[in-house]
Design a protein around this motif. Structure first.
Motif, PDB file in Angstrom:
ATOM      1  N   VAL A  60      24.528  18.061 -35.620  1.00 38.79           N
ATOM      2  CA  VAL A  60      25.063  16.977 -36.455  1.00 38.79           C
ATOM      3  C   VAL A  60      25.766  15.928 -35.609  1.00 38.79           C
ATOM      4  CG1 VAL A  60      26.776  16.415 -38.212  1.00 38.79           C
ATOM      5  CG2 VAL A  60      25.267  18.357 -38.551  1.00 38.79           C
ATOM      6  N   ARG A  61      26.591  16.370 -34.683  1.00 41.86           N
ATOM      7  CA  ARG A  61      27.335  15.408 -33.863  1.00 41.86           C
ATOM      8  C   ARG A  61      26.400  14.556 -33.019  1.00 41.86           C
ATOM      9  NH1 ARG A  61      32.470  17.703 -30.820  1.00 41.86           N
ATOM     10  NH2 ARG A  61      32.954  17.995 -33.040  1.00 41.86           N
ATOM     11  N   LYS A  62      25.377  15.186 -32.427  1.00 43.20           N
ATOM     12  CA  LYS A  62      24.409  14.411 -31.642  1.00 43.20           C
ATOM     13  C   LYS A  62      23.638  13.450 -32.531  1.00 43.20           C
ATOM     14  CE  LYS A  62      23.678  17.798 -27.937  1.00 43.20           C
ATOM     15  NZ  LYS A  62      22.685  18.677 -27.253  1.00 43.20           N
ATOM     16  N   THR A  63      23.366  13.874 -33.753  1.00 41.23           N
ATOM     17  CA  THR A  63      22.649  13.008 -34.683  1.00 41.23           C
ATOM     18  C   THR A  63      23.479  11.772 -35.026  1.00 41.23           C
ATOM     19  OG1 THR A  63      21.511  14.925 -35.640  1.00 41.23           O
ATOM     20  CG2 THR A  63      21.539  12.903 -36.937  1.00 41.23           C
ATOM     21  N   GLN A  64      24.760  11.954 -35.270  1.00 38.55           N
ATOM     22  CA  GLN A  64      25.629  10.817 -35.567  1.00 38.55           C
ATOM     23  C   GLN A  64      25.824   9.936 -34.339  1.00 38.55           C
ATOM     24  OE1 GLN A  64      29.144  12.564 -37.308  1.00 38.55           O
ATOM     25  NE2 GLN A  64      28.129  12.991 -39.259  1.00 38.55           N
ATOM     26  N   ASP A  65      25.882  10.540 -33.160  1.00 39.12           N
ATOM     27  CA  ASP A  65      25.945   9.742 -31.930  1.00 39.12           C
ATOM     28  C   ASP A  65      24.665   8.925 -31.765  1.00 39.12           C
ATOM     29  OD1 ASP A  65      28.426  10.788 -31.383  1.00 39.12           O
ATOM     30  OD2 ASP A  65      27.692  12.291 -29.958  1.00 39.12           O
ATOM     31  N   THR A  66      23.541   9.527 -32.149  1.00 39.13           N
ATOM     32  CA  THR A  66      22.263   8.809 -32.081  1.00 39.13           C
ATOM     33  C   THR A  66      22.259   7.623 -33.034  1.00 39.13           C
ATOM     34  OG1 THR A  66      21.063  10.808 -31.450  1.00 39.13           O
ATOM     35  CG2 THR A  66      19.784   9.038 -32.464  1.00 39.13           C
ATOM     36  N   ALA A  67      22.867   7.796 -34.218  1.00 36.57           N
ATOM     37  CA  ALA A  67      22.961   6.690 -35.175  1.00 36.57           C
ATOM     38  C   ALA A  67      23.759   5.532 -34.570  1.00 36.57           C
ATOM     39  CB  ALA A  67      23.614   7.166 -36.471  1.00 36.57           C
ATOM     40  N   GLN A  68      24.834   5.850 -33.851  1.00 41.02           N
ATOM     41  CA  GLN A  68      25.615   4.794 -33.201  1.00 41.02           C
ATOM     42  C   GLN A  68      24.809   4.114 -32.104  1.00 41.02           C
ATOM     43  OE1 GLN A  68      29.559   6.736 -32.258  1.00 41.02           O
ATOM     44  NE2 GLN A  68      30.244   4.960 -33.383  1.00 41.02           N
ATOM     45  N   LEU A  69      24.086   4.901 -31.331  1.00 40.48           N
ATOM     46  CA  LEU A  69      23.249   4.323 -30.277  1.00 40.48           C
ATOM     47  C   LEU A  69      22.192   3.407 -30.874  1.00 40.48           C
ATOM     48  CD1 LEU A  69      22.339   4.193 -27.306  1.00 40.48           C
ATOM     49  CD2 LEU A  69      20.944   6.233 -27.747  1.00 40.48           C
ATOM     50  N   LEU A  70      21.569   3.845 -31.956  1.00 44.36           N
ATOM     51  CA  LEU A  70      20.583   3.015 -32.639  1.00 44.36           C
ATOM     52  C   LEU A  70      21.227   1.722 -33.129  1.00 44.36           C
ATOM     53  CD1 LEU A  70      17.768   2.612 -33.936  1.00 44.36           C
ATOM     54  CD2 LEU A  70      18.619   3.880 -35.928  1.00 44.36           C
ATOM     55  N   GLY A  71      22.425   1.827 -33.700  1.00 45.58           N
ATOM     56  CA  GLY A  71      23.107   0.652 -34.218  1.00 45.58           C
ATOM     57  C   GLY A  71      23.460  -0.349 -33.133  1.00 45.58           C
ATOM     58  N   LYS A  72      23.945   0.141 -32.009  1.00 46.35           N
ATOM     59  CA  LYS A  72      24.281  -0.771 -30.900  1.00 46.35           C
ATOM     60  C   LYS A  72      23.030  -1.484 -30.396  1.00 46.35           C
ATOM     61  CE  LYS A  72      28.197   2.073 -29.408  1.00 46.35           C
ATOM     62  NZ  LYS A  72      28.741   2.989 -28.358  1.00 46.35           N
ATOM     63  N   THR A  73      21.929  -0.742 -30.337  1.00 44.91           N
ATOM     64  CA  THR A  73      20.677  -1.363 -29.885  1.00 44.91           C
ATOM     65  C   THR A  73      20.212  -2.426 -30.865  1.00 44.91           C
ATOM     66  OG1 THR A  73      20.065   0.759 -28.881  1.00 44.91           O
ATOM     67  CG2 THR A  73      18.326  -0.893 -29.107  1.00 44.91           C
ATOM     68  N   LEU A  74      20.232  -2.114 -32.156  1.00 44.72           N
ATOM     69  CA  LEU A  74      19.812  -3.083 -33.169  1.00 44.72           C
ATOM     70  C   LEU A  74      20.709  -4.304 -33.178  1.00 44.72           C
ATOM     71  CD1 LEU A  74      18.949  -0.692 -36.159  1.00 44.72           C
ATOM     72  CD2 LEU A  74      17.350  -1.907 -34.654  1.00 44.72           C
ATOM     73  N   TYR A  75      22.003  -4.106 -32.929  1.00 46.83           N
ATOM     74  CA  TYR A  75      22.929  -5.240 -32.907  1.00 46.83           C
ATOM     75  C   TYR A  75      22.598  -6.186 -31.753  1.00 46.83           C
ATOM     76  CZ  TYR A  75      27.206  -7.943 -32.296  1.00 46.83           C
ATOM     77  OH  TYR A  75      28.103  -8.966 -32.126  1.00 46.83           O
ATOM     78  N   HIS A  76      22.426  -5.620 -30.578  1.00 43.97           N
ATOM     79  CA  HIS A  76      22.157  -6.471 -29.409  1.00 43.97           C
ATOM     80  C   HIS A  76      20.765  -7.079 -29.456  1.00 43.97           C
ATOM     81  CE1 HIS A  76      25.923  -5.672 -27.369  1.00 43.97           C
ATOM     82  NE2 HIS A  76      25.759  -4.371 -27.532  1.00 43.97           N
ATOM     83  N   GLN A  77      19.858  -6.479 -30.241  1.00 48.84           N
ATOM     84  CA  GLN A  77      18.527  -7.057 -30.391  1.00 48.84           C
ATOM     85  C   GLN A  77      18.452  -8.003 -31.581  1.00 48.84           C
ATOM     86  OE1 GLN A  77      15.603  -3.916 -30.474  1.00 48.84           O
ATOM     87  NE2 GLN A  77      15.941  -3.353 -28.317  1.00 48.84           N
ATOM     88  N   GLY A  78      19.557  -8.167 -32.309  1.00 54.35           N
ATOM     89  CA  GLY A  78      19.610  -9.132 -33.395  1.00 54.35           C
ATOM     90  C   GLY A  78      19.221  -8.608 -34.756  1.00 54.35           C
TER      91      GLY A  78
END
Length: 824
Positions: A674-692
């Motif tokens: 679960v913790r890795k999954t939520q960390d993955t969600a944050q990583l995905l979000g940071k990537t989507l943010y920087h990609q617009g």
């Protein structure tokens, strides 16, 4: 939520009581002018050091007044049960250890252990088996008694020395008012009412249970200072054992802290011990302080209530072990919270540092700052016993209040506990004061432009202040001080790290430097406008399509559907009015119509065109008013900007579930950390943010994503397998009906139940100049989520379907039937 004009006159409010060091002053307008440098009412420790060198006798005299006790400093005639006397701790331990509940539990545990040993044949078969069995049980009882006594000693607060608390009050006051140089403010009306209630409670031996919100570690100190200065018995403060660090824990325990574990697990003895301590405190009328949210809010808004200690307090009265208790919801607001820097780090995924004395002392540099003031507000106290009787009456329980100790069903008790928790949160919101820094932060984060000129900032702050008052909220008193001066002081408190200034322009312009941290202050106002924000976010599904006004209107049925959907997915984030979806929606629409924000189209009736009492069915369509369009959608955009970061975060959480799609059929039974999954969600979000593809960076914050995953579990979208071991992580996987399909090439297809859910959230997402929702975004997001998900599955654990998962599946379906948007 009664509709009111934005420019409605504020209601007269009671004057503020300012506590600054030793001085207590009532200010008619409530605003405290910061003292001038020569004003001796504001002193810091450096000045005390200098005075010691210049006039050591005066310095020592000032210290001695607090240590020896002179006047109110003696703390002799406080209102409440006796505390701070030699032997208090021993008396409390004896009272806790003698409770029938604890003694019964010890006997039960001992008997259970003896039965196990008997089944193992450890007592033999001889004639003295009964004696050996009895001796062994007595031995276990003595051992458990020793364990319970040791745990009790480490748990209870130790009100022993008045000299200690006098010195602690002096030191803490000087430290706190050095950081918050405008002091602690409370309403004189609320204080007088609280003292009156305290006097009655003391006579009846009823405890006062203070239930404050939790913004900062300073919350522990500020309420204790107010109670001490006002002559009310200090409450026992429920604190996590993470604060029980060497030396500091010793001091906190003698200032009123009781330490409990963050998690009780299956420790029956410890659970019973905590309940016995709560029973003892409430039975003898000692005051208690418990943070209703459990931990500190990292986002600035109220968190959902935690029911642990609240459950113990409720049970004490519900079972009759305590006659009654007085509930006092408390709001504590700061111009600036000291810990916001560390909050942002935690929300971005960095692990929370363990508390230690070195870090505590290193924070002393913060105490040299001028952070404004602290506002503490007390809701009108109410009886816990009367609350229980009232709630039983609402569900048709005819028993009198004398029969409250009769057992409740498990379901009724849970409902009662949840109602209690959310009522307290609602009361806290009702008395919360919106600080100038919150007004400034809200304005800067609800503008379309990069920055705002000084004159426009002043206008918007005045407009927002009027809106807050019109909604029944409270704004920190400005008295006769111009708004421009208030803004200047607020900007000074927030600092250049949060708000930047451009001076070499025709007009001074301000802009948000750290939008993430500034969102903490914006979130302090959102509870006042959540109903309007949900309506506007639902209307935005049509407005974002563009075209003329006729193309942007929304039918009432469509509005109800989207508002109901948004309300459901945000039920873990916000506190809604208890009147229900449709009545609340109707009042909100009438309020927005009255403010000139929207236009409601009603059906034409052949007869009786003006019914005396219009109902919800009188509305056909909703659209932006001509006035609102002429004003540049100022109000409409304001409400949307409040809710959009939460829409983005929930959308991100839903998109991150795509990462849980098994790369191949043979991995369909895989479990993910679960913790890795939520960390993955944050990583995905940071990537989507920087990609617009994500508009708000604060959407990647850990707390909101955690709430989203809780929602997904409740709705039966994911299975979460809880771990009973601290070392073994909890695991998660998608349910079969929510798992996306892959095409022949193994690519995730933008279709299915999960994708429809994501698209429904996306309808209310903000679209900027450089981003439009469409096929390109869908393809890009799916590809990225699949890429990250494949990496996540490299650490997956493959298991078969077990009984626990099946049970959780049934519970998830049951929850969905009761709370899901499918029933709206």
């Amino acid at each position: 939520m009664s509709p009111a004009k934005a420019d409605a006159l504020p209601q007269a409010s009671a004057p503020d009581l300012d506590i600054l060091g030793d001085q207590v002053t009532i200010h008619p307008g409530g605003y405290v002018e910061p003292p001038q440098p020569h004003d001796v009412s504001e002193r810091n420790l450096v000045e005390h050091m200098a005075r010691f060198r210049e006039s050591p006798f005066d310095f020592l005299r000032e210290i001695s007044l607090h240590v020896s006790g002179t006047g109110w400093r003696a703390y002799d005639n406080f209102i409440g049960q006796p505390i701070y006397y030699p032997g208090f701790s021993e008396n409390m331990k004896a009272a806790v250890m003698s409770t029938p509940m604890l003694q019964h539990r010890i006997q039960e545990l001992a008997e259970r252990r003896v039965r196990v040993e008997d089944n193992q044949g450890l007592f033999g078969d001889g004639s003295d088996k009964a004696r050996r069995r009895t001796d062994r049980q007595d031995e276990i009882v003595r051992s458990l008694q020793e364990v319970a006594l040791r745990l009790t000693d480490g748990m209870i607060c130790k009100f022993e020395s008045k000299r200690f608390i006098r010195g602690a009050y002096y030191l803490c006051t000087q430290l706190l008012t050095r950081a918050y140089h405008q002091g602690i403010h409370v309403s004189s009306e609320e204080v007088l009412r609280l003292r009156s209630v305290a006097e009655t409670a003391a006579k009846d031996k009823h405890s006062i249970i203070f239930l404050p919100c939790h913004r900062s570690h300073l919350d522990y100190v500020s309420l204790q200072l107010v109670c001490y200065r006002l002559g009310i018995a200090l409450p026992t403060v429920v604190a996590g054992d993470n604060l029980k660090i060497p030396f500091l824990g010793f001091l906190l325990q003698r200032a009123g802290a009781m330490f409990i574990r963050r998690s009780f697990g299956n420790d029956e003895l410890y659970t019973t011990l905590v309940q016995s301590y709560m029973d003892t405190l409430l039975k003898h009328g000692y005051n208690v302080e418990c943070f209703i949210e459990g931990g500190r809010s990292r986002t600035g808004k109220l968190l959902a209530p935690k029911f642990g200690i609240l459950s113990f307090l409720l049970d004490s009265v519900l079972t009759g072990r305590a006659e009654d208790a007085v509930i006092v919801p408390v709001s504590t607001q700061y111009d600036k919270v000291i810990e916001t820097d560390s909050y942002i780090s935690e929300l971005l995924g960095q692990p929370k540092p363990k508390e230690n004395l070195k870090d505590f002392l290193s924070a002393s540099s913060v105490l040299s700052l001028k952070l404004g003031r602290v506002d503490i507000r007390f809701h009108e106290p109410w009886s816990l016993r009367s609350f229980i009787a009232e709630q039983r009456g609402r569900v048709g329980d005819p028993r009198p209040s004398s029969a409250l100790s009769d057992p409740l069903s498990s379901q009724s008790r849970v409902r009662l506990l949840r109602t209690l928790g959310f009522k307290v949160l609602s009361d806290i919101n009702a008395v919360s004061v919106v600080m100038p820094t919150a007004l400034i932060g809200t304005v800067l984060l609800t503008l379309r432009g990069r920055g705002v000129g000084k004159s426009e900032l002043i206008r918007r702050v005045e407009w927002l202040s009027a809106r807050v008052r019109a909604k029944g909220g409270r704004v920190a008193h400005f008295a006769g001080v111009p708004t421009s001066t208030i803004i200047e002081r607020g900007l000074e408190v927030l600092g250049s790290e949060l708000i930047g200034t451009i001076d070499n322009l025709p007009e001074t312009t301000y802009y948000a430097v750290d939008r993430f941290q500034l969102s903490f202050y914006r979130n302090m106002t959102i509870h006042l406008f959540i109903s309007e924000a949900l309506v506007c976010a639902a209307m935005y599904t049509k407005v974002k399509q563009g075209g003329g006004p006729s193309n942007q209107l929304i039918s009432f049925d469509e509005l109800v559907n989207q508002v109901g959907f948004l309300s459901s997915i945000f039920r873990g984030e916000f506190i809604y009015p208890t009147t229900g979806l449709l009545p609340n929606l109707y009042r909100t629409l009438l309020g927005l119509e009255s403010d000139g924000t929207i236009t409601l189209t009603r059906p034409v009736r052949d007869s009786d065109p003006s019914p005396a009492k219009p109902d919800i069915h009188d509305i056909n369509t909703v659209e932006l008013s001509t006035l609102e369009r002429r004003n540049g959608r100022e109000n409409f955009d304001f409400y949307n900007f409040l809710i959009w970061p939460f829409v983005e975060s929930t959308w991100l959480g839903a998109v991150s579930l795509i990462c849980l799609t098994p790369p191949s059929p043979d991995q369909s039974n895989s479990w993910l950390d679960v913790r890795k999954t939520q960390d993955t969600a944050q990583l995905l979000g940071k990537t989507l943010y920087h990609q617009g593809d994500l508009s708000y960076f604060e959407a990647v914050n850990k707390e909101t994503l955690k709430n989203a995953f809780q929602l997904f579990e409740e709705e039966g979208m994911i299975f979460v397998r809880k771990s009973s071991s601290r070392t073994a992580p909890s695991a998660v996987r998608l349910t079969s009906e929510w798992t996306p399909n892959r095409d022949d090439e193994g690519i995730i297809a933008p279709e299915g139940k999960l994708w429809d859910f994501i698209e429904k959230i996306a309808k209310s997402r903000r679209e900027g100049k450089n981003r439009r929702d469409g096929a390109t975004v869908s393809t890009r997001v799916l590809r990225l989520a699949d890429l990250i998900g494949r990496q996540l599955f490299e650490t997956a654990v493959v298991e078969g379907v077990d009984e626990q998962m099946e049970d959780q599946k049934r519970r998830g379906r049951k929850k969905k039937e009761g709370d899901g948007w499918s029933k709206l």
